[in-house]
Design an enzyme around this catalytic site. Structure first.
Site, PDB file in Angstrom:
ATOM      1  N   GLU A 106       0.859  -1.185   0.000  1.00  0.00           N
ATOM      2  CA  GLU A 106       0.000   0.000   0.000  1.00  0.00           C
ATOM      3  C   GLU A 106       0.892   1.231   0.000  1.00  0.00           C
ATOM      4  OE1 GLU A 106      -2.782   0.466   3.276  1.00  0.00           O
ATOM      5  OE2 GLU A 106      -3.773   2.114   2.213  1.00  0.00           O
ATOM      6  N   CYS A 109      -6.579   0.904   2.820  1.00  0.00           N
ATOM      7  CA  CYS A 109      -7.584   1.972   2.773  1.00  0.00           C
ATOM      8  C   CYS A 109      -7.455   2.833   1.529  1.00  0.00           C
ATOM      9  CB  CYS A 109      -7.452   2.861   4.002  1.00  0.00           C
ATOM     10  SG  CYS A 109      -7.877   2.018   5.523  1.00  0.00           S
ATOM     11  N   ASN A 143     -11.971  -3.206   0.326  1.00  0.00           N
ATOM     12  CA  ASN A 143     -10.889  -3.471   1.279  1.00  0.00           C
ATOM     13  C   ASN A 143     -11.474  -3.842   2.633  1.00  0.00           C
ATOM     14  OD1 ASN A 143      -8.275  -3.463   2.518  1.00  0.00           O
ATOM     15  ND2 ASN A 143      -8.717  -1.420   3.279  1.00  0.00           N
ATOM     16  N   GLU A 144     -11.537  -2.879   3.533  1.00  0.00           N
ATOM     17  CA  GLU A 144     -12.036  -3.166   4.888  1.00  0.00           C
ATOM     18  C   GLU A 144     -13.440  -2.618   5.014  1.00  0.00           C
ATOM     19  OE1 GLU A 144      -9.470  -1.457   7.839  1.00  0.00           O
ATOM     20  OE2 GLU A 144      -8.401  -3.329   8.124  1.00  0.00           O
TER      21      GLU A 144
HETATM   22  O1  AHR Z   1      -2.214  -1.413   6.886  1.00  0.00           O
HETATM   23  C1  AHR Z   1      -2.668  -0.149   7.242  1.00  0.00           C
HETATM   24  C2  AHR Z   1      -4.183  -0.037   7.151  1.00  0.00           C
HETATM   25  O2  AHR Z   1      -4.783  -0.912   8.059  1.00  0.00           O
HETATM   26  C3  AHR Z   1      -4.781  -0.455   5.836  1.00  0.00           C
HETATM   27  O3  AHR Z   1      -4.772   0.577   4.925  1.00  0.00           O
HETATM   28  C4  AHR Z   1      -6.174  -0.823   6.198  1.00  0.00           C
HETATM   29  O4  AHR Z   1      -6.714  -1.789   5.341  1.00  0.00           O
HETATM   30  C5  AHR Z   1      -6.066  -1.253   7.635  1.00  0.00           C
HETATM   31  O5  AHR Z   1      -6.980  -0.597   8.422  1.00  0.00           O
END
Ligand code: AHR
Length: 662
Positions: free
Chosen positions: A48, A246, A377-378
């Site tokens: 990321e 994120c 993603n989340e």
């Molecule tokens: O790894 C850091 C963050 O943690 C990522 O962007 C997210 O997916 C998680 O909350």
């Protein structure tokens, strides 16, 4: 009791307490009992663009804000001998021109050069520029000489202000044209700068002022930082998840990751603010943007270089639910779904298709052979599930062989997790992403997490995990040995459940020592150096010893898997390429423990095993730039007696035994 008896009893107590008469624990590995294949994707990496992982990190561009597209157009630049309020004293001045809508890189600088010498721009780089003695750097710039006659002198300036290398280019066209020069550095300095001097009066348009080391990964122009890619290659990852995190979602929908904006000519890629720029008030990073120089083409190419399966994760029409949580109305999801379908075409499509043709034009006519795709993603709640369903249906209709990764949100338990898990099960989801950011105790305790998971349900992607020495998003979290050891204990549980756990990745991957937002991270770097954390070595030991078949390993005393009894954790695999039986044991106790690994079944050991130990006598210890190898694997050899291997497990250690068989 007489005196000598009481001394004897005291000594005996001491010896027992110190484990001198502790029983040797017997671990039994049945080499005939193959539980499941280990998926080649088992251990991978999560990438990321957080902590300057792409711009300022893996992406080797050294100029920050090369296209003047940051919110403050001259951020990162110093203009020399220009005073905007006193025109008469200027040697020159820059006007930022905005070409407006219809341009993906709308701004450029129009330089009015008023004196023959003395006007220039200096770029500070990403917390400086790392230059190395005798290394060459490629300077490029788009320019158009509208009036007059200007020579562009380019200098590497070291941190003391001394010129460390120089070159020049001579614009010779009114139209935009790319100019290139090579500069050799006479020194090594992590905090150098780039100065660009404009000699000779005239009007010059400039854009995309860029500096790359020649020595990038595979010497590619617009390439990646070699030392950082090497660290990834040394992990031998089974997959690369990209672009997050994120960042996939965006703080709001407008700033979600849109892959189509990251492909094609670099100068046409539309820069956006990085969502981590403003995320944490305690770690503000106002100069963090995404240039997308490392875009989806470079990502697929990197995955191919690493021999890893690409796993792109795309927006599902939901912005980060920790931030705005904006949703795209259900009736308006089509463009989002189309982006997913088009990405598959970009990766795999024939060169006669629209997106396959772009891949070919970018230099890769052969397909990238994409096999899986993540949706969201989340995310959490019904708003995720209903959007996931739309994506899954459309993707499967057109590309039935693409495996779809969905997710259960940020937490590995609780109401939202339970809801998502039940819904995804009902929908026959294929691979489901679970995230765990927790204290080391959680990881030790959860080594048995998957022992009771449904064998017939979806497969598990342990997509983001890292032990937090303090608590999640605490800036004092450290990549210390205790955290790494707890991850190793947990990973024996992931491995023992390879029947359902098919992919795992630590997160985040990279952090710039001077520009991070989130800690802990797997690899730390500055502008010249990088080092692997103990957590990295844990990942590496699992990944490079992943084997091909899962074997059963049990404690003979407990007749069950070791999931923390006396601080011990274990897993075993067989590697049908090397014919090695590989046993991983974590001893999380503060004392050494002796063990016998007994093999049963048809495989015949040659009598020798290679032992790799990762340990520290200080659970708080960390690696650093000064001591990068403070905690690192150490190899030795040990002999077997028949089918038995007698071993001593060091306190707080991860040990990998590779037992050779005939
Ligand atoms: O790894 C850091 C963050 O943690 C990522 O962007 C997210 O997916 C998680 O909350």
């Amino acid at each position: 009791m007489n005196k000598s008896l009481s001394i004897l009893s005291f000594v005996l107590t001491l010896l027992v307490n110190n484990g001198a008469f502790a029983q040797t624990r017997e671990l039994s590995v049945n080499t005939d009992k193959v539980i499941a294949p280990i998926q080649p994707t088992m251990w991978g990496i999560f990438f990321e663009d957080i902590n300057f992982a792409a711009d300022g990190g893996l992406y080797a561009e050294m100029v920050k804000n090369r296209s003047f597209e940051f919110d403050v157009p001259l951020m990162g630049w110093t203009e020399h001998n220009s005073n905007r309020f006193a025109v008469a004293t200027n040697a020159g001045r820059a006007l930022i021109i905005n070409r407006g809508t219809g341009f993906t890189n709308p701004r450029f600088a129009r330089l009015a050069i008023l004196q023959d010498k003395g006007y220039g721009l200096t770029n500070e780089g990403f917390r400086g520029m790392g230059i190395s003695k005798d290394q060459e750097y490629t300077f490029t710039m788009l320019a158009g000489q509208l009036e007059g006659n200007t020579t562009v002198r380019v200098q590497l300036i070291d941190s003391k202000g001394v010129v460390a290398g120089e070159a020049q280019v001579k614009p010779d066209s009114k139209d935009w044209k790319k100019y290139t020069a090579r500069i050799k550095s006479s020194t090594t300095d992590p905090k150098a700068k780039l100065s660009v001097w404009f000699d000779g009066k005239g009007v010059l348009d400039v854009d995309m002022i860029s500096l790359f080391p020649v020595d990038t990964w595979k010497n590619r122009p617009n390439g990646l930082r070699k030392d950082l890619v090497q660290l990834l290659a040394d992990l031998k990852p089974g997959f690369v998840r990209f672009p997050g995190g994120c960042i996939v979602e965006g703080r709001e929908l407008a700033t979600r990751y849109q892959w189509k904006k990251t492909v094609g000519k670099v100068e046409d890629r539309e820069l956006i603010i990085n969502r981590w720029n403003t995320e944490f008030a305690h770690r503000p990073t106002p100069d963090y943007y995404q240039s997308y120089g490392l875009g989806f083409y470079e990502y697929f190419e990197l995955s191919e270089d690493l021999g890893a399966e690409p796993l792109p994760i795309l927006s599902c029409g939901l912005a980060c639910q920790f931030n705005t949580a904006e949703v795209v109305p259900m009736g308006e999801l089509d463009p989002y779904v189309q982006d997913a379908l088009d990405l598959i075409e970009f990766a795999n499509g024939d060169v006669t298709t629209k997106w396959g043709a772009l891949r070919q034009a970018m230099g890769h006519p052969a397909p990238f052979n994409l096999k899986m795709l993540g949706i969201g993603n989340e995310q959490w709640g019904p708003q995720y599930i209903e959007r996931y369903e739309i994506f899954a249906k459309a993707i499967k209709e057109k590309y039935p062989n693409i495996r779809i990764v969905s997710g259960t949100g940020p937490s590995p338990d609780g109401e939202l997790f339970d809801f998502a898990a039940a819904e995804l099960k009902r929908l026959n989801a294929e691979i489901v992403d679970e995230h765990y950011y927790a204290k080391p105790e959680w990881f030790f305790k959860n080594a048995n997490r998957y022992d009771s998971y449904d064998r017939k349900g979806y497969k598990i992607f342990a997509g983001e995990y890292a032990a937090q020495s303090k608590n999640t998003v605490n800036p004092d979290n450290k990549n210390n040995w205790l955290c790494a050891l707890s991850e190793a204990a947990f990973m024996t549980g992931l491995e023992r459940n390879a029947e359902i756990v098919v992919m795992c990745s630590y997160a985040p991957l990279f952090a710039h020592a001077e520009a991070w937002q989130w800690t802990p991270d797997l690899i730390w770097f500055d502008n010249l150096n990088s080092y692997a954390t103990p957590n990295y070595y844990v990942q590496q030991l699992f990944s490079t010893n992943k084997g091909t078949e899962l074997l059963s390993i049990t404690g003979v005393k407990e007749k069950t898997a070791l999931t923390g009894q006396d601080g011990l954790y274990a897993s075993a695999v067989y590697d049908n390429k090397t014919k090695d039986i590989i046993v991983k044991v974590v001893n999380a106790a503060a004392k050494a423990q002796s063990a016998t690994i007994s093999l049963s079944g048809k495989r015949r050991p040659t009598g020798e095993a290679v032992v790799t130990t990762l340990t520290s006598n200080d659970v708080e210890a960390v690696n650093s730039f000064a001591e990068p190898g403070k905690i690192k694997p150490v190899n030795s050899k040990v002999g077997l007696s028949g089918k038995k291997l007698q071993v001593s497990l060091q306190p707080n250690s991860l040990t990998v035994f590779r037992i050779k068989t005939k």
